[in-house]
Design a protein around this motif. Structure first.
Motif, PDB file in Angstrom:
ATOM      1  N   TYR A 261      92.719  36.497  -7.246  1.00 18.76           N
ATOM      2  CA  TYR A 261      92.385  37.737  -7.933  1.00 18.76           C
ATOM      3  C   TYR A 261      93.447  38.004  -9.004  1.00 18.76           C
ATOM      4  CZ  TYR A 261      89.785  38.160  -3.541  1.00 18.76           C
ATOM      5  OH  TYR A 261      88.989  37.916  -2.458  1.00 18.76           O
TER       6      TYR A 261
ATOM      7  N   SER B 131      96.309  44.876   0.315  1.00 18.59           N
ATOM      8  CA  SER B 131      95.671  43.821  -0.466  1.00 18.59           C
ATOM      9  C   SER B 131      94.163  43.851  -0.254  1.00 18.59           C
ATOM     10  CB  SER B 131      96.208  42.444  -0.067  1.00 18.59           C
ATOM     11  OG  SER B 131      97.565  42.310  -0.408  1.00 18.59           O
TER      12      SER B 131
ATOM     13  N   PHE C  81      90.575  42.156  -0.522  1.00 19.63           N
ATOM     14  CA  PHE C  81      89.916  40.858  -0.672  1.00 19.63           C
ATOM     15  C   PHE C  81      88.416  41.128  -0.671  1.00 19.63           C
ATOM     16  CE2 PHE C  81      93.702  39.818   2.119  1.00 19.63           C
ATOM     17  CZ  PHE C  81      94.503  39.363   1.090  1.00 19.63           C
TER      18      PHE C  81
ATOM     19  N   ARG D 165      93.891  35.303  -1.208  1.00 18.58           N
ATOM     20  CA  ARG D 165      93.749  35.443   0.240  1.00 18.58           C
ATOM     21  C   ARG D 165      94.417  34.219   0.838  1.00 18.58           C
ATOM     22  NH1 ARG D 165      89.389  38.241   4.109  1.00 18.58           N
ATOM     23  NH2 ARG D 165      90.530  37.794   6.036  1.00 18.58           N
TER      24      ARG D 165
ATOM     25  N   ASP E 188      90.572  31.719  -2.869  1.00 19.24           N
ATOM     26  CA  ASP E 188      90.206  33.013  -3.437  1.00 19.24           C
ATOM     27  C   ASP E 188      91.403  33.590  -4.179  1.00 19.24           C
ATOM     28  OD1 ASP E 188      87.822  32.624  -2.149  1.00 19.24           O
ATOM     29  OD2 ASP E 188      88.224  34.062  -0.534  1.00 19.24           O
TER      30      ASP E 188
END
Length: 424
Positions: A134, A302, A304, A199, A132
């Motif tokens: 971002y 953070s 997620f 993540r 994952d």
């Protein structure tokens, strides 16, 4: 060069990155860890991929902060005396490395190195490693205007070292317009638009799956207790369960325990454990749309998806793995002080783990002098996620292809011996 049998000790992001790259070029790789894949320092951290923040904690002001840490219960970093005599030596060397000249040199080395970091995350994704990721950048949030102004000076310094990421500043109420999760009374935000976050559990899981798919092996819950050399680059890795793994090459990427594992070989790695803590939860209210560095309290936030992780603390000398409830509660309370209305309701993970930190806060990467077939990749401190895939790729070039990587020269173990000689 033919196929090598390689044992990687450590299944965190550094060890798995090394193992993946070595598997990817056709070598027989076995990863061994005392716990589960990704369960150590890689498990509960913020997951930031941030070349901009690739700077050493050994910097001017470290002496002042160390003194304060003995009396403050609320500071993000704490230093506590340890009974082991070597701890005092480590602290002394860390403070020496905090001089202006040495800190500037270390910062330049880290900046030059980390400039390649993001492309290696792209490389992993292009080769099918699932995780994952971002790409909203990283936002540094300030309560006090003078801290935002000070950070602008840091930006100029990092720019002078070659950082070319896009940066924008949002002051006053514009900060809340930029990300509605931020309280409207904050002084401002510096948005580092080119940074990323992942993540971390998905990164270690994706690397592990790719290693297994490539024919590698992973041995979990077996602590390595001894490295035995039979000469000519042949090694045997022995675990507490009595397993003996013969190999041509050993990569030690076990974080802080690397120190004790290497000591019987006469290899001294000046590492200390810096304990961090985090909470990961779903909640009510506005979830941040960006990862946030909450500056005054040095808390990381953070997002997620719908989940938020608040992480912080850098507690040197705390080598136990128990969760310090007071420190975690402090991190959460301070972090929520920057957010408009998000509050945790369903806690997923409460975590404590260690960042392996060298005396100059630079990683230790490269061959162990005098020990053919022994390679070190540890001491990445708070930059394990940022530098993990890059470290793995370059270490694989040196191990598998015998191609010296000049950009790793500032991080060789020999730098500590060289400094000792200069002081004599």
């Amino acid at each position: 060069m033919g196929t090598l049998k390689i044992t990687v000790i450590g299944a965190g992001v550094i060890g798995l990155s090394c193992a993946y790259e070595l598997t990817d070029v056709g070598h027989e790789v076995t990863v061994v860890d005392a716990g589960a894949v990704g369960a150590g320092g890689s498990a509960g951290n913020a997951g930031w991929v941030t070349p901009f923040l690739s700077t050493p904690r050994a910097a001017p002001g470290a002496v002042r902060d160390a003194v304060r840490s003995f009396t403050s219960a609320e500071g993000p970093a704490r230093m506590r005396p340890h009974a082991e005599p070597g701890f005092a030596t480590w602290v002394f060397q860390f403070l020496r490395a905090s001089s202006k000249a040495r800190s500037e040199q270390a910062t330049a080395s880290l900046q030059a190195f980390s400039r390649r970091a993001i492309r290696h995350f792209d490389s992993l994704a292009e080769r099918g490693v699932g995780f994952d990721q971002y790409t909203a950048g990283l936002a540094v949030v300030f309560k006090q205007p003078h801290n935002l102004d000070h950070y602008a000076q840091l930006l100029a310094r990092i720019r002078s070292l070659g950082y070319d990421g896009e940066v924008s500043v949002h002051r006053g109420s514009d900060a809340a317009d930029f990300d509605p999760a931020i309280r409207r009374d904050m002084a401002g935000v510096m948005h580092l638009e080119s940074e990323r976050h992942v993540r971390p559990e998905t990164l270690t899981d994706g690397l592990a799956k790719a290693i297994l798919a490539g024919g590698g092996q992973i041995v979990e819950h077996e602590r390595v207790v001894r490295l035995a050399s039979s000469g000519r680059g042949r090694w045997t890795v022995v675990t507490a369960d009595g397993r003996a793994i013969p190999c041509d090459q050993v990569v030690v990427a076990a974080g802080y325990p690397s120190r004790a594992l290497l000591r019987p070989l006469g290899v001294t790695v000046p590492l200390e454990a810096a304990k961090g803590t985090s909470m990961t939860a779903r909640g009510e209210g506005t979830v941040p749309s960006h990862p946030l560095k909450l500056y005054e309290n040095m808390v990381a936030c953070s997002p997620f998806g719908k989940t938020v992780r608040l992480s912080g603390t850098f507690d040197l000398g705390r080598r136990d793995s128990t969760l310090d409830r007071k420190r975690l509660d402090m991190v959460v309370r301070q972090g929520l002080g920057y957010l408009q209305d998000w509050r945790p309701t369903d806690i997923d993970i409460e975590w404590a783990g260690h960042r392996p930190t060298s005396v100059d806060d630079l990683p230790v990467i490269g061959p162990a002098p005098g020990h053919e077939g022994l390679y070190l990749a540890t001491g990445h401190g708070t930059l394990g996620i940022t530098l993990g895939p890059l470290t793995g790729a370059l270490a694989a070039q040196e191990i598998a292809h015998r191609q010296h990587q000049p950009c790793l020269d500032p991080f060789r173990l020999t730098r500590f011996a060289n400094r000792t000689k200069r002081r004599v």
